[in-house]
Write an enzyme that holds these catalytic residues in place. Structure first.
Site, PDB file in Angstrom:
ATOM      1  N   CYS A   2       0.839  -1.190   0.000  1.00  0.00           N
ATOM      2  CA  CYS A   2       0.000   0.000   0.000  1.00  0.00           C
ATOM      3  C   CYS A   2       0.882   1.250   0.000  1.00  0.00           C
ATOM      4  O   CYS A   2       1.897   1.305   0.691  1.00  0.00           O
ATOM      5  CB  CYS A   2      -0.941   0.116   1.206  1.00  0.00           C
ATOM      6  SG  CYS A   2      -2.040  -1.283   1.368  1.00  0.00           S
ATOM      7  N   ARG A  27       4.019  -0.496  -4.603  1.00  0.00           N
ATOM      8  CA  ARG A  27       3.732  -0.986  -3.248  1.00  0.00           C
ATOM      9  C   ARG A  27       2.407  -1.740  -3.156  1.00  0.00           C
ATOM     10  O   ARG A  27       2.092  -2.326  -2.117  1.00  0.00           O
ATOM     11  CB  ARG A  27       3.675   0.198  -2.269  1.00  0.00           C
ATOM     12  CG  ARG A  27       4.968   0.965  -2.191  1.00  0.00           C
ATOM     13  CD  ARG A  27       4.797   2.170  -1.313  1.00  0.00           C
ATOM     14  NE  ARG A  27       4.719   1.801   0.073  1.00  0.00           N
ATOM     15  CZ  ARG A  27       5.747   1.695   0.890  1.00  0.00           C
ATOM     16  NH1 ARG A  27       6.952   1.941   0.440  1.00  0.00           N
ATOM     17  NH2 ARG A  27       5.587   1.353   2.141  1.00  0.00           N
ATOM     18  N   TRP A  75      -2.703  -2.915  -1.515  1.00  0.00           N
ATOM     19  CA  TRP A  75      -2.391  -4.345  -1.605  1.00  0.00           C
ATOM     20  C   TRP A  75      -3.238  -4.995  -0.513  1.00  0.00           C
ATOM     21  O   TRP A  75      -2.996  -4.786   0.675  1.00  0.00           O
ATOM     22  CB  TRP A  75      -0.904  -4.599  -1.366  1.00  0.00           C
ATOM     23  CG  TRP A  75      -0.493  -6.014  -1.600  1.00  0.00           C
ATOM     24  CD1 TRP A  75      -0.068  -6.547  -2.779  1.00  0.00           C
ATOM     25  CD2 TRP A  75      -0.445  -7.080  -0.638  1.00  0.00           C
ATOM     26  NE1 TRP A  75       0.228  -7.874  -2.619  1.00  0.00           N
ATOM     27  CE2 TRP A  75      -0.002  -8.238  -1.315  1.00  0.00           C
ATOM     28  CE3 TRP A  75      -0.761  -7.182   0.718  1.00  0.00           C
ATOM     29  CZ2 TRP A  75       0.146  -9.461  -0.684  1.00  0.00           C
ATOM     30  CZ3 TRP A  75      -0.616  -8.411   1.345  1.00  0.00           C
ATOM     31  CH2 TRP A  75      -0.156  -9.531   0.645  1.00  0.00           C
ATOM     32  N   ASN A 101      -1.737   2.342   5.781  1.00  0.00           N
ATOM     33  CA  ASN A 101      -0.896   1.205   5.402  1.00  0.00           C
ATOM     34  C   ASN A 101      -0.522   0.484   6.685  1.00  0.00           C
ATOM     35  O   ASN A 101      -0.173   1.122   7.671  1.00  0.00           O
ATOM     36  CB  ASN A 101       0.367   1.696   4.685  1.00  0.00           C
ATOM     37  CG  ASN A 101       1.292   0.550   4.331  1.00  0.00           C
ATOM     38  OD1 ASN A 101       0.836  -0.583   4.155  1.00  0.00           O
ATOM     39  ND2 ASN A 101       2.575   0.829   4.245  1.00  0.00           N
ATOM     40  N   GLY A 102      -0.608  -0.849   6.677  1.00  0.00           N
ATOM     41  CA  GLY A 102      -0.264  -1.616   7.877  1.00  0.00           C
ATOM     42  C   GLY A 102      -1.433  -2.527   8.229  1.00  0.00           C
ATOM     43  O   GLY A 102      -2.318  -2.764   7.401  1.00  0.00           O
ATOM     44  N   GLU A 481      17.600 -18.319  -6.250  1.00  0.00           N
ATOM     45  CA  GLU A 481      17.164 -17.002  -6.740  1.00  0.00           C
ATOM     46  C   GLU A 481      16.622 -17.101  -8.176  1.00  0.00           C
ATOM     47  O   GLU A 481      15.617 -16.469  -8.512  1.00  0.00           O
ATOM     48  CB  GLU A 481      18.343 -16.017  -6.629  1.00  0.00           C
ATOM     49  CG  GLU A 481      18.190 -14.685  -7.336  1.00  0.00           C
ATOM     50  CD  GLU A 481      17.025 -13.830  -6.855  1.00  0.00           C
ATOM     51  OE1 GLU A 481      16.404 -14.150  -5.834  1.00  0.00           O
ATOM     52  OE2 GLU A 481      16.709 -12.849  -7.560  1.00  0.00           O
ATOM     53  N   LYS A 485      12.874 -16.032  -9.217  1.00  0.00           N
ATOM     54  CA  LYS A 485      12.589 -15.036 -10.265  1.00  0.00           C
ATOM     55  C   LYS A 485      11.597 -15.593 -11.271  1.00  0.00           C
ATOM     56  O   LYS A 485      10.654 -14.926 -11.659  1.00  0.00           O
ATOM     57  CB  LYS A 485      13.912 -14.663 -10.935  1.00  0.00           C
ATOM     58  CG  LYS A 485      14.023 -13.260 -11.362  1.00  0.00           C
ATOM     59  CD  LYS A 485      14.564 -12.308 -10.311  1.00  0.00           C
ATOM     60  CE  LYS A 485      13.751 -12.243  -9.037  1.00  0.00           C
ATOM     61  NZ  LYS A 485      14.363 -11.510  -7.987  1.00  0.00           N
ATOM     62  N   GLU A 488       8.077 -15.950  -9.750  1.00  0.00           N
ATOM     63  CA  GLU A 488       7.510 -14.653  -9.397  1.00  0.00           C
ATOM     64  C   GLU A 488       6.899 -13.925 -10.604  1.00  0.00           C
ATOM     65  O   GLU A 488       5.807 -13.378 -10.519  1.00  0.00           O
ATOM     66  CB  GLU A 488       8.653 -13.823  -8.805  1.00  0.00           C
ATOM     67  CG  GLU A 488       8.266 -12.564  -8.130  1.00  0.00           C
ATOM     68  CD  GLU A 488       9.469 -11.913  -7.457  1.00  0.00           C
ATOM     69  OE1 GLU A 488      10.630 -12.217  -7.806  1.00  0.00           O
ATOM     70  OE2 GLU A 488       9.251 -11.063  -6.583  1.00  0.00           O
ATOM     71  N   HIS A 504      18.818 -37.023  -2.698  1.00  0.00           N
ATOM     72  CA  HIS A 504      18.104 -37.161  -1.421  1.00  0.00           C
ATOM     73  C   HIS A 504      16.612 -36.890  -1.566  1.00  0.00           C
ATOM     74  O   HIS A 504      15.941 -36.620  -0.580  1.00  0.00           O
ATOM     75  CB  HIS A 504      18.730 -36.233  -0.376  1.00  0.00           C
ATOM     76  CG  HIS A 504      20.179 -36.555  -0.148  1.00  0.00           C
ATOM     77  ND1 HIS A 504      20.576 -37.644   0.590  1.00  0.00           N
ATOM     78  CD2 HIS A 504      21.306 -35.967  -0.620  1.00  0.00           C
ATOM     79  CE1 HIS A 504      21.906 -37.699   0.589  1.00  0.00           C
ATOM     80  NE2 HIS A 504      22.362 -36.692  -0.143  1.00  0.00           N
ATOM     81  N   LYS A 603       5.959  -4.616  -4.006  1.00  0.00           N
ATOM     82  CA  LYS A 603       7.416  -4.452  -3.948  1.00  0.00           C
ATOM     83  C   LYS A 603       7.929  -4.448  -2.518  1.00  0.00           C
ATOM     84  O   LYS A 603       8.978  -4.987  -2.229  1.00  0.00           O
ATOM     85  CB  LYS A 603       7.770  -3.137  -4.644  1.00  0.00           C
ATOM     86  CG  LYS A 603       9.236  -2.804  -4.690  1.00  0.00           C
ATOM     87  CD  LYS A 603       9.924  -3.621  -5.726  1.00  0.00           C
ATOM     88  CE  LYS A 603      11.419  -3.404  -5.761  1.00  0.00           C
ATOM     89  NZ  LYS A 603      12.095  -4.563  -6.347  1.00  0.00           N
TER      90      LYS A 603
HETATM   91  O1  M6R Z   1      13.007  -4.836   0.201  1.00  0.00           O
HETATM   92  P1  M6R Z   1      13.562  -6.184   0.629  1.00  0.00           P
HETATM   93  O2  M6R Z   1      14.825  -6.510  -0.067  1.00  0.00           O
HETATM   94  O3  M6R Z   1      13.683  -6.304   2.112  1.00  0.00           O
HETATM   95  O4  M6R Z   1      12.468  -7.214   0.156  1.00  0.00           O
HETATM   96  C1  M6R Z   1      12.598  -8.581   0.426  1.00  0.00           C
HETATM   97  C2  M6R Z   1      11.724  -9.406  -0.472  1.00  0.00           C
HETATM   98  O5  M6R Z   1      10.373  -9.068  -0.291  1.00  0.00           O
HETATM   99  C3  M6R Z   1      12.079  -9.229  -1.941  1.00  0.00           C
HETATM  100  O6  M6R Z   1      13.421  -9.509  -2.167  1.00  0.00           O
HETATM  101  C4  M6R Z   1      11.218 -10.145  -2.838  1.00  0.00           C
HETATM  102  O7  M6R Z   1      11.547 -11.471  -2.604  1.00  0.00           O
HETATM  103  C5  M6R Z   1      11.410  -9.738  -4.297  1.00  0.00           C
HETATM  104  N1  M6R Z   1      10.138  -9.520  -4.889  1.00  0.00           N
HETATM  105  C6  M6R Z   1      12.152 -10.742  -5.110  1.00  0.00           C
HETATM  106  O8  M6R Z   1      12.242 -10.409  -6.446  1.00  0.00           O
END
Ligand code: M6R
Length: 608
Positions: A2, A27, A75, A101-102, A481, A485, A488, A504, A603
């Site tokens: 948000c 956000r 959000w 927000n929160g 990672e 990606k 996501e 395993h 984000k």
């Molecule tokens: O702002 P931050 O780096 O603390 O955020 C952590 C994660 O939310 C962030 O890295 C998230 O996994 C990304 N969307 C990955 O691409």
């Protein structure tokens, strides 16, 4: 999650607020809204399901104007994305409007108390209790300022709140607890925002609010109170530097590809002034704590998502070069663990946004332990950068795509510099890594030159619904990672695994419909990873090999190979990650997904 914007000024602020919301859309983007209060105290509330462009379209029809405005991009946490659940929310007689927000954890309790006194609720949100609670107290004390403070002291949870009202149509009331808010000012305008980067195209003179601050923002005066109502201070403003070109696409079709292509310069910026051609490391942000750094005997790294994976790479780097034991913990787990921590432990928080709720909670947990708290943060002036004792900024610039790309590479670059800074002995491998870091930007440019080849590869594999990513040592976190990606941005199922773990369990998944991306770089572990590759091959799994080693023997054993420039194993991490980022990007593009704003994500994860 948000984004909040507030505006008070001498001219019509609708476009400023919409522009600010557009900058905050990263956000949250499931619904949005604004409330405008005009000179004659009439209110205009416009809400919309969907992103800011839809809100803009709706606003174009009525062309409202006003000099006191709040806006919000959501959000969803409580209640689905709908017009009724969208902010701003208001009290029953529509005189008090808020954006929040929160999460208000005790909202059900407050709601039932207010309901029993005749209040009606029309949304499923926790936020709607706020304007009604303020209304409840206002009717008792006849002061909006006091009513706002009284309501805040009843709230449990986290918040950033902006409140406007027809009762005092020349003020914005704001407060924060565990969620960021910044006030920006010019001669004749004041902005309130969740993130300074949303308003830096209007002003770079900003004041960051602290937890529990309550501000009454009027054009002539900004007063800051504590919850008891004592005026603590006037707002303290500072000038921040910010490159606004990060906030527009230029000729790029979306932010993810723009940001991937910025990576060579991002690496240059991350090492600029910190690693010279003479191989000296200078991390100015750590100068004040250099004595403490001499005495640390253990490091705990905390982070979430991509930042956590950067931390795993940091573990290998720091243990290898500085010989200090490192543990990496998910912030969300660390904060609830009863982990023994001595004063000689150093906690490093890694975060792109500097606002991630779980990482903030991890730092809060060790607040009174007397340990050294360092931050590796991208967002300048963010909560984590201000909570830590010292730190190193990533200088990746504003990252707009929800999927982190350039910030991850900058985090790993900074961790490499930190490992070198902590290294007690100077040997060949230290010099090799320094030289590799200096050459890294050009090697990444070569990977970017292979974009077309990676796009073709994606088209060949687009029919698959599952992917496995495997690697050993430094290549294990980048397998994790790479898989994150892909899932996501394309919503395709992907798992990252250590290649050594295949036998395993995960090898049971392998058949001709389950491709594996094997990351194997030149070095001691190349042969071992190739053995894992062959085991997958024997079970009919399609294989894409990503490597920096021209090994003729392997060519006919895999389905596809992506060659990347050769380097030491520590910097191969960044080089290969860029190739994996391109793979995920083109996958999402081919599937026609919303690349910059994947479904269900935001984000900056500012709630637990
Ligand atoms: O702002 P931050 O780096 O603390 O955020 C952590 C994660 O939310 C962030 O890295 C998230 O996994 C990304 N969307 C990955 O691409």
């Amino acid at each position: 999650m948000c984004g909040i914007i507030g505006y008070i000024g001498n001219d019509n602020g609708v476009d400023y607020v919409l522009g600010g919301l557009k900058n905050l859309e990263y956000r949250g983007y499931d619904s949005s809204g604004i409330c405008i209060i005009n000179n004659s105290s009439q209110t205009n509330l416009i809400k919309q399901v969907g992103g800011i462009d839809k809100l803009v379209q709706k606003i174009k029809i009525t062309k409202p104007n006003g000099k006191l405005i709040i806006g919000h991009t959501r959000w969803a946490t409580h209640g689905k994305p709908s017009t009724q659940n969208a902010h701003p929310h208001f009290n029953n007689d529509r005189s008090i409007f808020i954006v929040h927000n929160g999460i208000i954890e005790n909202y059900l309790e407050i709601k039932s108390k207010l309901t029993s006194r005749g209040y009606k609720f029309i949304s499923e949100t926790d936020s709607e209790v706020i304007p009604n609670l303020v209304d409840f107290y206002y009717k008792k004390v006849n002061s909006l300022s006091r009513a706002f403070r009284m309501a805040l002291s009843d709230l449990k949870g986290t918040y950033a709140i902006c409140l406007v009202s027809t009762i005092e149509p020349d003020k914005i009331f704001v407060s924060r607890l565990g969620s960021p808010l910044v006030i920006g000012k010019t001669k004749d305008k004041i902005f309130v925002s969740s993130d300074p980067s949303a308003i830096t195209n209007k002003t770079k003179t900003v004041s960051f609010l602290n937890d529990f601050d309550i501000a009454e923002v009027a054009l002539k005066k900004i007063k800051i109170f504590n919850q008891k109502g004592n005026k603590v201070s006037s707002a303290k403003f500072e000038t921040i530097s910010h490159n606004d070109s990060q906030n527009n696409l230029g000729d790029w079709p979306n932010y993810m590809i723009k940001e991937i292509n910025q990576i060579p310069e991002v690496v240059e910026l991350a090492i600029k002034g910190r690693l010279g051609a003479n191989h000296q490391i200078k991390l100015g942000g750590l100068d004040d704590v250099s004595t403490q750094l001499e005495h640390i005997d253990r490091i705990v790294i905390v982070g979430c998502g991509t930042s956590y994976y950067a931390g795993l790479i940091g573990e290998y780097l720091i243990e290898e070069f500085a010989n200090i034991p490192v543990e990496v913990e998910l912030s969300s787990e660390f904060k609830y663990k009863n982990e023994p921590i001595s004063r000689s432990t150093c906690l490093i928080a890694i975060s792109q946004s500097g606002e991630t709720a779980d990482t903030i909670a991890a730092l809060n947990k060790v607040k009174d332990f007397g340990v050294l708290k360092l931050g590796i943060v991208n967002s300048i002036g963010s909560t984590i950068s201000r909570m830590t004792d010292a730190g190193v900024y990533c200088h990746a610039g504003n990252e707009r795509s929800v999927a982190s790309t350039k910030a991850f590479i900058a985090q790993v670059t900074v961790l490499s510099l930190l490992a070198l800074r902590l290294a007690k002995t100077r040997n060949k491998s230290v010099d090799d890594l320094m030289e590799d870091l200096l050459n890294l930007p050009d090697k990444i440019r070569k990977v970017l030159d292979q974009s077309e080849q990676i796009q073709k590869l994606v088209h060949k594999y687009i029919k698959y619904k599952n992917f496995l990513f495997i690697g050993r040592k430094y290549n294990y976190p980048i397998a994790l990672e790479g898989a994150l990606k892909l899932k996501e941005v394309s919503y395709v199922h992907a798992e990252g695994y250590s290649a050594g773990e295949m036998k395993h369990g995960p090898i049971a998944l392998i058949d001709k419909s389950f491709p594996t991306i094997v990351i194997a770089t030149k070095g001691d572990l190349y042969k071992k990873t190739i053995s894992n590759l062959l085991e997958i091959k024997s079970r009919g799994g399609p294989i894409i090999l990503i490597t920096n080693f021209q090994d003729q023997k392997i060519k006919n054993m895999v389905d596809d190979i992506v060659y990347v420039p050769e380097s030491g194993e520590e910097t191969a991490v960044q080089i290969i990650s860029v190739a994996l980022q391109l793979f995920a990007y083109y996958f999402s593009l081919a599937l026609g997904k919303n690349i910059d704003k994947p479904r269900n994500l935001a984000k900056s994860v500012t709630v637990e």
